[in-house]
Motif scaffolding. Structure first.
Motif, mmCIF file in Angstrom:
data_model
loop_
_atom_site.group_PDB
_atom_site.id
_atom_site.type_symbol
_atom_site.label_atom_id
_atom_site.label_comp_id
_atom_site.label_asym_id
_atom_site.label_seq_id
_atom_site.Cartn_x
_atom_site.Cartn_y
_atom_site.Cartn_z
ATOM 1 N N GLN A 7 0.812 -1.207 0.000
ATOM 2 C CA GLN A 7 0.000 0.000 0.000
ATOM 3 C C GLN A 7 0.853 1.269 0.000
ATOM 4 O O GLN A 7 0.322 2.368 -0.099
ATOM 5 C CB GLN A 7 -0.916 0.012 1.233
ATOM 6 C CG GLN A 7 -2.053 -1.008 1.169
ATOM 7 C CD GLN A 7 -2.982 -0.729 0.028
ATOM 8 O OE1 GLN A 7 -3.538 0.357 -0.072
ATOM 9 N NE2 GLN A 7 -3.159 -1.685 -0.861
ATOM 10 N N THR A 10 0.378 3.725 -2.869
ATOM 11 C CA THR A 10 -0.883 4.460 -2.778
ATOM 12 C C THR A 10 -0.799 5.537 -1.714
ATOM 13 O O THR A 10 -1.265 6.658 -1.889
ATOM 14 C CB THR A 10 -2.022 3.484 -2.464
ATOM 15 O OG1 THR A 10 -2.073 2.500 -3.485
ATOM 16 C CG2 THR A 10 -3.345 4.216 -2.409
ATOM 17 N N GLY A 13 0.423 8.737 -2.709
ATOM 18 C CA GLY A 13 -0.380 9.474 -3.669
ATOM 19 C C GLY A 13 -0.319 8.929 -5.071
ATOM 20 O O GLY A 13 -0.866 9.532 -5.990
ATOM 21 N N LYS A 14 0.373 7.802 -5.275
ATOM 22 C CA LYS A 14 0.495 7.219 -6.610
ATOM 23 C C LYS A 14 -0.627 6.213 -6.826
ATOM 24 O O LYS A 14 -0.434 5.002 -6.763
ATOM 25 C CB LYS A 14 1.866 6.562 -6.763
ATOM 26 C CG LYS A 14 3.031 7.533 -6.648
ATOM 27 C CD LYS A 14 4.368 6.803 -6.745
ATOM 28 C CE LYS A 14 5.530 7.774 -6.581
ATOM 29 N NZ LYS A 14 6.834 7.067 -6.626
ATOM 30 N N ILE A 15 -1.800 6.715 -7.059
ATOM 31 C CA ILE A 15 -2.948 5.848 -7.235
ATOM 32 C C ILE A 15 -2.824 5.075 -8.542
ATOM 33 O O ILE A 15 -2.532 5.650 -9.589
ATOM 34 C CB ILE A 15 -4.274 6.667 -7.200
ATOM 35 C CG1 ILE A 15 -5.479 5.741 -7.369
ATOM 36 C CG2 ILE A 15 -4.278 7.768 -8.245
ATOM 37 C CD1 ILE A 15 -6.808 6.455 -7.165
ATOM 38 N N ARG A 17 -3.737 3.581 -11.990
ATOM 39 C CA ARG A 17 -4.709 4.017 -12.995
ATOM 40 C C ARG A 17 -4.815 2.955 -14.079
ATOM 41 O O ARG A 17 -3.815 2.534 -14.643
ATOM 42 C CB ARG A 17 -4.308 5.364 -13.598
ATOM 43 C CG ARG A 17 -4.445 6.520 -12.627
ATOM 44 C CD ARG A 17 -4.035 7.853 -13.247
ATOM 45 N NE ARG A 17 -4.378 8.958 -12.380
ATOM 46 C CZ ARG A 17 -3.617 9.389 -11.386
ATOM 47 N NH1 ARG A 17 -2.461 8.789 -11.138
ATOM 48 N NH2 ARG A 17 -4.003 10.401 -10.629
ATOM 49 N N SER A 44 -3.809 -2.960 -4.336
ATOM 50 C CA SER A 44 -4.200 -1.674 -3.760
ATOM 51 C C SER A 44 -5.683 -1.678 -3.440
ATOM 52 O O SER A 44 -6.478 -2.300 -4.144
ATOM 53 C CB SER A 44 -3.883 -0.543 -4.748
ATOM 54 O OG SER A 44 -4.393 0.690 -4.285
ATOM 55 N N GLU A 48 -7.980 4.078 -10.034
ATOM 56 C CA GLU A 48 -8.787 4.947 -10.885
ATOM 57 C C GLU A 48 -9.023 4.258 -12.222
ATOM 58 O O GLU A 48 -8.143 3.610 -12.775
ATOM 59 C CB GLU A 48 -8.088 6.280 -11.106
ATOM 60 C CG GLU A 48 -8.928 7.288 -11.886
ATOM 61 C CD GLU A 48 -8.213 8.625 -12.045
ATOM 62 O OE1 GLU A 48 -8.342 9.460 -11.130
ATOM 63 O OE2 GLU A 48 -7.523 8.805 -13.076
ATOM 64 N N ILE A 57 -13.043 6.773 -9.222
ATOM 65 C CA ILE A 57 -12.193 6.134 -8.224
ATOM 66 C C ILE A 57 -12.972 4.975 -7.610
ATOM 67 O O ILE A 57 -14.123 5.143 -7.191
ATOM 68 C CB ILE A 57 -11.752 7.129 -7.135
ATOM 69 C CG1 ILE A 57 -10.744 8.129 -7.709
ATOM 70 C CG2 ILE A 57 -11.134 6.395 -5.947
ATOM 71 C CD1 ILE A 57 -10.268 9.170 -6.710
ATOM 72 N N GLN A 312 -7.699 15.138 0.270
ATOM 73 C CA GLN A 312 -6.745 14.052 0.072
ATOM 74 C C GLN A 312 -6.950 12.988 1.146
ATOM 75 O O GLN A 312 -7.251 13.308 2.299
ATOM 76 C CB GLN A 312 -5.301 14.577 0.123
ATOM 77 C CG GLN A 312 -4.908 15.388 -1.090
ATOM 78 C CD GLN A 312 -3.400 15.523 -1.222
ATOM 79 O OE1 GLN A 312 -2.631 15.086 -0.374
ATOM 80 N NE2 GLN A 312 -2.964 16.152 -2.311
ATOM 81 N N ASN A 314 -4.844 9.474 2.400
ATOM 82 C CA ASN A 314 -3.620 8.691 2.216
ATOM 83 C C ASN A 314 -2.789 9.221 1.046
ATOM 84 O O ASN A 314 -2.175 8.457 0.303
ATOM 85 C CB ASN A 314 -3.937 7.213 1.981
ATOM 86 C CG ASN A 314 -4.381 6.516 3.254
ATOM 87 O OD1 ASN A 314 -4.217 7.047 4.348
ATOM 88 N ND2 ASN A 314 -4.950 5.338 3.114
ATOM 89 N N VAL A 316 -3.851 10.523 -1.639
ATOM 90 C CA VAL A 316 -4.544 10.452 -2.932
ATOM 91 C C VAL A 316 -5.510 11.621 -3.055
ATOM 92 O O VAL A 316 -6.354 11.833 -2.176
ATOM 93 C CB VAL A 316 -5.308 9.125 -3.066
ATOM 94 C CG1 VAL A 316 -6.128 9.101 -4.351
ATOM 95 C CG2 VAL A 316 -4.346 7.950 -3.027
#
Length: 428
Positions: A7, A10, A13-15, A17, A44, A48, A57, A312, A314, A316
């Motif tokens: 995790q 994530t 902030g690197k969700i 995609r 994760s 997105e 999301i 935001q 975590n 994200v």
């Protein structure tokens, strides 16, 4: 299981995609497993994608559910597509409301869910189960889901004070069923749901008008009386159309308990050791079985909301107005919450204290103020009545020559055969 290390990306902030122009067709192909599949793929709880031409999301798990039900962060206005409002929910019903207006309307629904009213509903269901059992004895076989759907339509109308002619019971039950069946559908199933919505609203509008004109008398405390006489915070009554929409939002969910009762009957067939425990057990065994049916079997795949204001979580970013889907099916099968989540094991609920964001087949959070289903306690009690009837008052066989498989790609889903039973006999 997704570890803290997995995790970390994530959290920074690197969700993840998903690639591709749009995944709407993939959603229809994968159904209940659409979000869980990608959570496993991306390792994760959040990712997105694009659905219906917009960035969405998707989230899963207890912490995601806790955040999803924070009214300061999310709103329901604009979350339910018109196609779902025109079938399942009705346009501009309570599911689309927020803030003080939602809380006031929710209190209307919760005022009908007193212990006395729920007990009355359970007793009505028990009476109708007994009547149905006598009728079933005379038949070679029955399609269980169809029979229970019609039975619960009678129960819902009687409990709510809605006049229902016996000759119309099958037609009204079928229409309520079509509203639910249209949820994840395109093509004919969707259009059948829209036509059923038009018929149901026309019928209930006429009933509301008859009450308001004095042509029909209905007791105080019933859903029909409550909807016909409700006043909003400004003292205005509901328009006839909106009163009809909200009354259907009482009737339809009760009829939809037929799905859960069919899953109860399926579980009794698939897991006979559980049947034996219920037959020799007590109320706690019944309750545990009901909770496990609600957790184990697929009902709603996910729920939607829109970001109220940008924030935001975590690391994200959630942008204002963005659509967010909470994975209901995946959360109910999350191995961090449930040991051996794909095993049917009612005993997991022995001494279970319950949480607001882990067992979420009918939504999460506070049922009195939030968007958790107002009828959850009704569902549980009617399921208990039906389960007791099936195990302690009825004898029957389940023919082997039928397909009882439950597809996870069809939304909503049922056993393929809708569960046929035969050799039916009431116990003396």
């Amino acid at each position: 299981m997704r570890s803290a290390v997995q995790q970390a990306g994530t959290a920074a902030g690197k969700i993840p995609r998903e690639k591709g122009l749009d995944q709407s067709l993939a959603l229809l192909r994968e159904g209940y497993e659409f979000i869980p599949n990608r959570c496993r793929q991306f390792q994760s709880d959040i990712f997105e994608t694009r659905l219906m031409g917009q960035k969405v999301i998707c989230m899963s798990g207890e912490e995601a559910a806790r955040m999803f039900y924070n009214p300061r962060l999310f709103q329901r206005k604009g979350a339910a597509p018109k196609r779902i409002q025109k079938t399942l929910f009705g346009e501009n019903g309570i599911q689309t409301m927020d803030g003080a207006a939602h809380e006031h309307r929710k209190q209307l629904f919760m005022s009908l869910m007193t212990p006395e009213r729920i007990s009355m509903l359970k007793e009505l269901a028990q009476q109708h189960f007994n009547i149905a059992g006598k009728n079933w004895e005379e038949k070679k076989e029955i399609i269980f889901f169809d029979e229970i759907q019609q039975l619960l339509c009678r129960v819902a109308c009687e409990w709510s004070g809605v006049p229902l002619k016996e000759a119309e019971a099958g037609k009204r039950a079928d229409d309520f069923g079509k509203l639910v069946d249209a949820f994840g559908a395109v093509g004919p199933r969707h259009w059948q749901g829209r036509l059923a919505r038009n018929r149901a609203e026309k019928w209930i509008r006429e009933v509301i008008e008859d009450v308001r004109s004095g042509k029909v008398n209905t007791p105080e405390g019933t859903a029909l009386h409550a909807m016909a006489t409700y006043r909003d915070p400004q003292g205005k009554p509901l328009g006839t159309q909106m009163a009809a929409v909200e009354l259907i939002n009482i009737l339809r969910p009760i009829v939809a308990i037929a799905t859960y009762l069919t899953f109860c009957a399926l579980a009794l067939y698939k897991f006979p050791e559980s049947r034996e425990k219920i037959q020799s057990g007590n109320e706690e065994d019944v309750h545990m079985f009901v909770q496990e049916v609600r957790r184990y079997y697929p009902f709603g795949p996910f729920l939607g909301a829109r970001v109220r204001n940008g924030f935001q979580w975590n690391g994200v970013p959630f942008k204002k107005g963005q659509l967010v889907l909470l994975d209901v099916y995946g959360t109910n099968h999350d191995p961090r919450l449930w040991d051996n989540p794909f095993s049917f094991w009612p005993e997991r609920f022995r001494n279970w204290e319950g949480g607001l964001f882990d067992l979420i087949p009918q939504g999460g959070g506070d049922p009195y103020k939030g968007h958790r289903c107002a009828g959850e306690l009704v569902t549980i009690e009617v399921m208990k009545a039906g389960l007791t009837f099936l195990t302690k008052q009825l004898e029957y066989d389940v023919p082997e020559t039928q397909n009882v498989a439950v597809s996870l790609t069809r939304m909503p889903t049922l056993p393929e055969s809708r569960l046929i039973i035969n050799h039916i006999k009431l116990k003396s």
